[in-house]
Design an enzyme around this catalytic site. Structure first.
Site, PDB file in Angstrom:
ATOM      1  CG  ASP A 127      -2.024  -1.005   1.165  1.00  0.00           C
ATOM      2  OD1 ASP A 127      -2.349  -1.440   0.039  1.00  0.00           O
ATOM      3  OD2 ASP A 127      -2.562  -1.361   2.232  1.00  0.00           O
TER       4      ASP A 127
ATOM      5  CE1 TYR B 131       3.346  -7.120   4.161  1.00  0.00           C
ATOM      6  CE2 TYR B 131       2.867  -9.404   4.725  1.00  0.00           C
ATOM      7  CZ  TYR B 131       3.014  -8.413   3.773  1.00  0.00           C
ATOM      8  OH  TYR B 131       2.835  -8.706   2.454  1.00  0.00           O
TER       9      TYR B 131
ATOM     10  CG  ASP C 298      -5.572   2.674   5.318  1.00  0.00           C
ATOM     11  OD1 ASP C 298      -6.459   3.557   5.352  1.00  0.00           O
ATOM     12  OD2 ASP C 298      -4.948   2.399   4.275  1.00  0.00           O
TER      13      ASP C 298
ATOM     14  NE  ARG D  21      -5.352  -1.826   3.130  1.00  0.00           N
ATOM     15  CZ  ARG D  21      -6.103  -1.565   2.074  1.00  0.00           C
ATOM     16  NH1 ARG D  21      -7.112  -0.707   2.178  1.00  0.00           N
ATOM     17  NH2 ARG D  21      -5.867  -2.139   0.911  1.00  0.00           N
TER      18      ARG D  21
END
Length: 301
Positions: free
Chosen positions: A47, A75, A89, A181
């Protein structure tokens, strides 16, 4: 007849430590410009506001992109508790709030159902296609869309920090196609308090680590210089998850022409996907059958 793309015939992988604020495509375009490369592509979109590993393939290395895309990735991300947003987000509008703040133990327990093979619904603001159009475009136009759940393998999902009651820091290792997300959104629903991702960083992707990544500042400083080429990693690193076979000279010649070629004996099973090398360089990827590799991808060089 199409126009030939200008640029250098240069191949290899560049690990970029992507900053926030840029799309993955913009980073790839900058890398292609800096190397004056004919061809470039990335293995796994980040993103725009996410940071960390963006593995960019140049030239012949683009043929190995699927193997990095399919590899496990890790992550670290901060989840804001108590608020849901329309984008899942911090860039979106708050659409629901709660004053509930679960305990650390409650969060750890809620993470357990997210392990293993799960079904995940992508965010509505994502690049998933719906009837030929990107979901985020439809969402921006105010259209109500229903996205189908997709399978995702989650290897690990752990709580690593709780800096304050409103925030938790999680670390996740997962397979292809995971949306962090969605994890934050669904965790908030499971806890009954709503949640969204505040910040996200990809710390490794397959064999590539963020700490080894080049910054865009360095990329700009070294653009079009011989020194930049020293940051390129061999295309063979993109094949790290496949077994390697060694070609005979005759086998290498046949493989380069797209024909099955003899490889030296190994413990690779019949029908297994593998790659063949000659004098340390990748020649082809394909299926191993009875002493030969049947190529599906052939490398020029």
């Amino acid at each position: 007849m199409g126009r030939k793309r200008k640029g250098r015939d240069i191949s290899g992988w560049l690990v970029v430590d992507k900053p926030a604020g840029l799309t993955s495509t913009a980073v790839v375009n900058k890398v292609r410009w800096a190397f004056d490369a004919k061809k470039a592509g990335h293995a796994g979109t980040l993103d725009p506001e996410a940071t960390g590993v963006l593995a960019v393939a140049l030239g012949e290395a683009t043929k190995t992109v699927p193997y990095i895309t399919d590899a496990l990735k890790a992550y670290t991300f901060t989840v804001r508790l108590g608020q849901a947003t329309n984008t899942d987000d911090a860039e979106g509008e708050v659409i629901a709030e709660s004053s509930d703040r679960p305990s650390d133990d409650a969060i750890k327990d809620a993470l357990l159902p997210f392990l293993g093979e799960i079904q995940q619904v992508p965010p509505k603001f994502s690049a998933v296609k719906v009837d030929g159009q990107r979901a985020y475009k439809l969402a921006r136009d105010g259209e109500e869309i229903e996205l189908a759940a997709r399978p995702l393998w989650v290897e690990e999902l752990i709580l690593v920090d709780r800096p304050d009651p409103d925030h938790v820091v999680l670390e996740m290792t997962c397979g292809k196609g995971g949306y962090v997300r969605s994890i934050a959104r669904d965790l908030g629903e499971a806890l009954g308090c709503h949640a969204h991702v505040k910040c996200l960083r990809r710390i490794w992707s397959g064999p590539f680590d963020a700490e080894d990544g080049i910054s865009l500042e360095t990329l700009d400083d070294l653009a079009k210089s011989p020194e930049l080429d020293t940051y390129l990693r061999p295309l063979e690193e993109g094949l790290a998850d496949l077994p390697e076979l060694t070609c005979t000279p005759e086998g290498a010649s046949k493989l380069r022409n797209g024909n099955p070629g003899m490889v030296l004996a190994s413990d690779v099973e019949y029908g297994e996907e593998a790659w063949a090398s000659y004098e340390g360089k990748a020649v082809a990827v394909g299926q191993y059958k009875s002493g030969q590799l049947h190529p599906s991808r052939v490398f020029v060089g």
